[in-house]
Design an enzyme around this catalytic site. Structure first.
Site, PDB file in Angstrom:
ATOM      1  N   TRP A   1      31.261 -12.483  -4.477  1.00  0.00           N
ATOM      2  CA  TRP A   1      30.803 -11.092  -4.434  1.00  0.00           C
ATOM      3  C   TRP A   1      29.580 -10.963  -3.541  1.00  0.00           C
ATOM      4  CZ3 TRP A   1      34.640  -8.300  -5.464  1.00  0.00           C
ATOM      5  CH2 TRP A   1      35.547  -8.648  -6.463  1.00  0.00           C
TER       6      TRP A   1
ATOM      7  N   ASP B   1      23.235  -6.747  -7.951  1.00  0.00           N
ATOM      8  CA  ASP B   1      24.595  -6.434  -8.399  1.00  0.00           C
ATOM      9  C   ASP B   1      24.720  -7.023  -9.805  1.00  0.00           C
ATOM     10  OD1 ASP B   1      27.267  -6.340  -9.007  1.00  0.00           O
ATOM     11  OD2 ASP B   1      27.954  -7.397  -7.216  1.00  0.00           O
TER      12      ASP B   1
ATOM     13  N   LYS C   1      33.240  -4.071 -16.904  1.00  0.00           N
ATOM     14  CA  LYS C   1      33.025  -5.242 -17.762  1.00  0.00           C
ATOM     15  C   LYS C   1      32.327  -4.838 -19.065  1.00  0.00           C
ATOM     16  CE  LYS C   1      34.174  -7.912 -14.139  1.00  0.00           C
ATOM     17  NZ  LYS C   1      34.461  -7.466 -12.778  1.00  0.00           N
TER      18      LYS C   1
END
Ligand code: PLP
Length: 319
Positions: free
Chosen positions: A66, A133, A157
């Site tokens: 990511w 992030d 999530k």
């Protein structure tokens, strides 16, 4: 929620309670920070952060897929300095003692590396704005959220259904915006319009509100404790069981994604069968890591960890 106008008082009340609860849970000052619920996923934040704030040079810590994707997008807008990386060991650790001597437009990190199963325990000390992030560990632990100037997290999530991305942003960061940014990608416009510049993702926001109420009720301290217990259960078994080995360095193990491999000579098919018999699904590791990944987000009950640990024991007994 699906039938009323997003401008109606009923929905505005939902949105405002969610925005205010998110800041309260993070212990962020309402006069200093804003909360937005945007669309486009965390992936949109990769480019939106850079579009708004990358004027000359930004520093990125590369701790996995990511971060690598965030770096790729940022390079479209300016220079990117990779100030630290764990790519030399297939991202199985978090770089330590990172010296950030220069000043950057901002520093970007990924707090939890969903695919590789590593997590920052302490965060870089820097004079530059810190952007994080937090998609896969938001509100999973008690930390000082005010050390960040911008936090973003895809909802899917620990917050709610996919379709909304939460952004907690320090208002003073807006002073750093130097270029003209299209309205939909401008944090300032979304803030000025109270997170309703266009139709917000109303249903995910409603579900997020319900979840934020639960998080507040349970308390981040209790959630932190529960997540520690869950993570210890699985990691203790990985370390004890002769059939498995952990993937990431012990000190950097993620409390949200436990990655592990089967040792050579053991029968993967048998383990898969035991898991399936015990109704365990979705524990295959990402293709770049292989092996297994137990994602143990806030919503997963301790009982599920016990079932997994028992399955690992059952497998060992059958070897
Ligand atoms: N960042 C992290 C840490 C993630 O785990 C994910 C998705 O799993 C993303 C970014 C990408 O999020 P999205 O699919 O919402 O764009």
């Amino acid at each position: 929620i699906l039938e009323i106008s997003h401008r109606s008082k009923d929905f505005v009340d939902v949105l405002e309670e969610a925005r205010s609860l998110a800041l309260e849970i993070a212990s962020l000052d309402k006069n200093e920070y804003s909360c937005l619920f945007l669309q486009g996923g965390a992936s949109m934040q990769f480019l939106m952060t850079a579009y708004n704030f990358l004027n000359e040079n930004a520093g990125y810590i590369n701790t996995g897929s990511w971060s690598t994707k965030a770096i790729k997008e940022a390079k479209l807008f300016g220079n990117v300095t990779e100030i630290a990386s764990s790519s030399d060991k297939n991202f199985n650790y978090i770089p330590k003692e990172i010296n950030i001597n220069d000043t950057y437009d901002y520093i970007h990190i990924t707090s939890n590396n969903t695919i590789f199963g590593t997590q920052f325990n302490t965060f870089p000390n820097t004079n530059s704005p810190l952007i994080v992030d937090m998609s896969s560990d938001i509100f999973s632990r008690e930390i000082d959220y005010s050390q960040f100037d911008l936090i973003y997290a895809g909802a899917q999530k620990n917050l709610g259904p996919a379709g909304a991305t939460m952004v907690l942003i320090k208002n003073s960061l807006l002073e750093k915006v130097k270029r003209d940014v299209p309205s939909m990608l401008s944090y300032k416009i979304h803030i000025d319009k109270d997170s309703s510049f266009n139709t917000p993702p109303v249903f995910p926001i409603y579900c997020i509100l319900l979840n934020l109420r639960l998080i507040k009720q349970e308390g981040l301290d209790n959630i932190s404790e529960k997540n520690k217990i869950k993570a210890n259960l699985i990691y203790d078994e990985i370390d004890r069981n002769k059939c498995f080995s952990g993937f990431s360095e012990v000190s950097d193990r993620s409390q949200m994604n436990a990655t592990f491999n089967m040792n050579e000579g053991f029968d993967m098919e048998l383990f898969n069968k035991i898991c399936s018999n015990n109704n365990i699904s979705g524990i295959n590791g990402h293709r770049s890591v292989g092996g297994y990944r137990a994602s143990i987000y806030n919503a997963l009950p301790i009982e599920s960890l016990n079932v997994l640990v028992d399955s690992m024991k059952e497998f060992e007994l059958n070897q």
